[in-house]
Scaffold this motif. Structure first.
Motif, PDB file in Angstrom:
ATOM      1  N   SER A   7       0.830  -1.200   0.000  1.00  0.00           N
ATOM      2  CA  SER A   7       0.000   0.000   0.000  1.00  0.00           C
ATOM      3  C   SER A   7       0.863   1.248   0.000  1.00  0.00           C
ATOM      4  N   VAL A   8       0.215   2.370  -0.252  1.00  0.00           N
ATOM      5  CA  VAL A   8       0.866   3.663  -0.170  1.00  0.00           C
ATOM      6  C   VAL A   8      -0.028   4.568   0.670  1.00  0.00           C
ATOM      7  N   ALA A   9       0.568   5.437   1.474  1.00  0.00           N
ATOM      8  CA  ALA A   9      -0.197   6.379   2.287  1.00  0.00           C
ATOM      9  C   ALA A   9       0.037   7.777   1.752  1.00  0.00           C
ATOM     10  N   THR A  10      -0.990   8.594   1.805  1.00  0.00           N
ATOM     11  CA  THR A  10      -0.870   9.976   1.368  1.00  0.00           C
ATOM     12  C   THR A  10      -1.857  10.829   2.149  1.00  0.00           C
ATOM     13  N   GLY A  26      -6.486   0.954  -7.008  1.00  0.00           N
ATOM     14  CA  GLY A  26      -7.715   0.588  -6.322  1.00  0.00           C
ATOM     15  C   GLY A  26      -8.261   1.744  -5.525  1.00  0.00           C
ATOM     16  N   THR A  27      -9.263   1.452  -4.771  1.00  0.00           N
ATOM     17  CA  THR A  27      -9.958   2.470  -4.000  1.00  0.00           C
ATOM     18  C   THR A  27      -9.185   2.825  -2.737  1.00  0.00           C
ATOM     19  N   PRO A  28      -8.960   4.106  -2.489  1.00  0.00           N
ATOM     20  CA  PRO A  28      -8.306   4.522  -1.240  1.00  0.00           C
ATOM     21  C   PRO A  28      -9.192   4.253  -0.030  1.00  0.00           C
ATOM     22  N   THR A  29      -8.541   4.010   1.098  1.00  0.00           N
ATOM     23  CA  THR A  29      -9.211   3.829   2.375  1.00  0.00           C
ATOM     24  C   THR A  29      -8.827   5.000   3.276  1.00  0.00           C
ATOM     25  N   THR A  30      -9.795   5.609   3.921  1.00  0.00           N
ATOM     26  CA  THR A  30      -9.518   6.716   4.830  1.00  0.00           C
ATOM     27  C   THR A  30      -9.017   6.169   6.155  1.00  0.00           C
ATOM     28  N   LEU A  31      -7.834   6.629   6.580  1.00  0.00           N
ATOM     29  CA  LEU A  31      -7.279   6.266   7.888  1.00  0.00           C
ATOM     30  C   LEU A  31      -7.618   7.310   8.938  1.00  0.00           C
ATOM     31  N   ALA A  32      -7.698   8.568   8.528  1.00  0.00           N
ATOM     32  CA  ALA A  32      -8.032   9.657   9.452  1.00  0.00           C
ATOM     33  C   ALA A  32      -8.726  10.753   8.663  1.00  0.00           C
ATOM     34  N   ASP A  47       2.443   1.639  11.708  1.00  0.00           N
ATOM     35  CA  ASP A  47       1.697   2.894  11.813  1.00  0.00           C
ATOM     36  C   ASP A  47       2.009   3.862  10.682  1.00  0.00           C
ATOM     37  N   VAL A  48       1.081   4.797  10.484  1.00  0.00           N
ATOM     38  CA  VAL A  48       1.239   5.915   9.554  1.00  0.00           C
ATOM     39  C   VAL A  48       1.360   7.174  10.407  1.00  0.00           C
ATOM     40  N   TYR A  49       2.344   8.017  10.127  1.00  0.00           N
ATOM     41  CA  TYR A  49       2.622   9.236  10.882  1.00  0.00           C
ATOM     42  C   TYR A  49       2.468  10.430   9.952  1.00  0.00           C
ATOM     43  N   TRP A  50       2.046  11.557  10.493  1.00  0.00           N
ATOM     44  CA  TRP A  50       1.975  12.772   9.682  1.00  0.00           C
ATOM     45  C   TRP A  50       2.069  13.998  10.573  1.00  0.00           C
ATOM     46  N   THR A  51       2.464  15.096   9.942  1.00  0.00           N
ATOM     47  CA  THR A  51       2.478  16.376  10.634  1.00  0.00           C
ATOM     48  C   THR A  51       1.207  17.134  10.272  1.00  0.00           C
ATOM     49  N   ALA A  52       0.864  18.045  11.126  1.00  0.00           N
ATOM     50  CA  ALA A  52      -0.204  19.012  10.853  1.00  0.00           C
ATOM     51  C   ALA A  52       0.405  20.370  11.174  1.00  0.00           C
ATOM     52  N   ILE A  61       2.034  16.295  15.580  1.00  0.00           N
ATOM     53  CA  ILE A  61       2.356  15.044  14.910  1.00  0.00           C
ATOM     54  C   ILE A  61       1.397  13.981  15.424  1.00  0.00           C
ATOM     55  N   PHE A  62       0.836  13.216  14.477  1.00  0.00           N
ATOM     56  CA  PHE A  62      -0.138  12.185  14.805  1.00  0.00           C
ATOM     57  C   PHE A  62       0.300  10.855  14.216  1.00  0.00           C
ATOM     58  N   LYS A  63      -0.327   9.768  14.706  1.00  0.00           N
ATOM     59  CA  LYS A  63      -0.148   8.466  14.079  1.00  0.00           C
ATOM     60  C   LYS A  63      -1.458   7.706  14.151  1.00  0.00           C
ATOM     61  N   VAL A  64      -1.607   6.735  13.225  1.00  0.00           N
ATOM     62  CA  VAL A  64      -2.762   5.850  13.190  1.00  0.00           C
ATOM     63  C   VAL A  64      -2.249   4.493  12.709  1.00  0.00           C
ATOM     64  N   PRO A  65      -2.795   3.379  13.217  1.00  0.00           N
ATOM     65  CA  PRO A  65      -2.357   2.072  12.709  1.00  0.00           C
ATOM     66  C   PRO A  65      -2.615   1.931  11.208  1.00  0.00           C
ATOM     67  N   ILE A  66      -1.718   1.258  10.496  1.00  0.00           N
ATOM     68  CA  ILE A  66      -1.886   1.020   9.065  1.00  0.00           C
ATOM     69  C   ILE A  66      -3.211   0.329   8.795  1.00  0.00           C
ATOM     70  N   ALA A  67      -3.611  -0.557   9.692  1.00  0.00           N
ATOM     71  CA  ALA A  67      -4.864  -1.296   9.524  1.00  0.00           C
ATOM     72  C   ALA A  67      -6.084  -0.434   9.821  1.00  0.00           C
ATOM     73  N   GLY A  68      -5.869   0.773  10.323  1.00  0.00           N
ATOM     74  CA  GLY A  68      -6.966   1.654  10.719  1.00  0.00           C
ATOM     75  C   GLY A  68      -7.161   1.595  12.218  1.00  0.00           C
ATOM     76  N   GLY A  69      -7.864   2.570  12.747  1.00  0.00           N
ATOM     77  CA  GLY A  69      -8.096   2.622  14.189  1.00  0.00           C
ATOM     78  C   GLY A  69      -8.017   4.034  14.701  1.00  0.00           C
ATOM     79  N   ALA A  70      -7.777   4.129  15.987  1.00  0.00           N
ATOM     80  CA  ALA A  70      -7.759   5.430  16.649  1.00  0.00           C
ATOM     81  C   ALA A  70      -6.501   6.219  16.305  1.00  0.00           C
ATOM     82  N   VAL A  71      -6.672   7.522  16.124  1.00  0.00           N
ATOM     83  CA  VAL A  71      -5.568   8.442  15.899  1.00  0.00           C
ATOM     84  C   VAL A  71      -4.969   8.809  17.249  1.00  0.00           C
ATOM     85  N   THR A  72      -3.630   8.762  17.328  1.00  0.00           N
ATOM     86  CA  THR A  72      -2.904   9.129  18.542  1.00  0.00           C
ATOM     87  C   THR A  72      -2.124  10.410  18.291  1.00  0.00           C
TER      88      THR A  72
END
Length: 186
Positions: A7-10, A26-32, A47-52, A61-72
């Motif tokens: 997969s790729v995250a963006t 394929g179809t993107p999945t929303t993680l957050a 996990d997927v990490y990103w800045t805001a 800075i936040f993270k969310v599991p690659i499989a989806g779930g709660a944002v930390t």
């Protein structure tokens, strides 16, 4: 962007979304969703990490599991002026815009300063060194992840507002106002 397994995250800075999609298409999945100006997405094995960078009072800075779930929330808004990030060896590194490069465990915890007295803008790392661009001097610099002396790899560079930097086994690459530049790692 950040590649992981199949997969790729963006992120969509204007949409407030952090997405993942299969590399084969394929179809993107929303993680957050509902994220204030997500940017600079990176991943590790779980996990997927990103800045805001523009979230209330300064970057977060936040993270969310690659499989989806709660944002930390790893770094709350207003604590630092977050810019570029990197993840390696169970640690999260980030540029505290124009001041320092910070590091902390990916699960949260004590934040320490890795680089200070510089004006970092973008960064990347490999298993041995951290590399960054200095917007005030136009330099590309490296330093061991364990700390120590810095080495200037290039001088007189001009970095665009949204500059990027990557490294491979032989060279460091970065965007400039006129294209892409590279220098060999000594």
């Amino acid at each position: 962007w950040g590649d992981f397994s199949a997969s790729v995250a963006t992120c969509g800075t204007g949409t407030g979304l952090v997405l993942k999609a299969p590399l084969a298409g394929g179809t993107p999945t929303t993680l957050a969703s509902g994220v204030a100006s997500p940017a600079r997405v990176k991943v590790d094995s779980s996990d997927v990490y990103w800045t805001a960078p523009f979230s209330g009072g300064g970057g977060a800075i936040f993270k969310v599991p690659i499989a989806g779930g709660a944002v930390t929330t790893l770094v709350p808004a207003g604590a630092y002026s977050t810019e570029d990030i990197a993840v390696s060896g169970g640690k999260l590194y980030w540029v505290n815009y124009g001041a320092s490069i910070m590091v902390m465990p990916v699960g949260g915890g004590t934040i320490t300063t890795l680089v200070s007295g510089q004006t970092p803008y973008t960064m990347t790392l490999d298993s041995v060194n951290v590399y960054w661009s200095s917007y005030s001097t136009g330099d590309v610099v490296m330093m061991p992840l364990a700390g120590g002396a810095t080495t200037t790899l290039a001088t007189g560079q001009s970095f665009p507002i949204y500059s990027y930097m990557v490294v491979d086994s032989t060279s460091v690459y970065w965007t400039t106002n006129s294209g892409v530049a590279k220098v060999a790692i000594p």
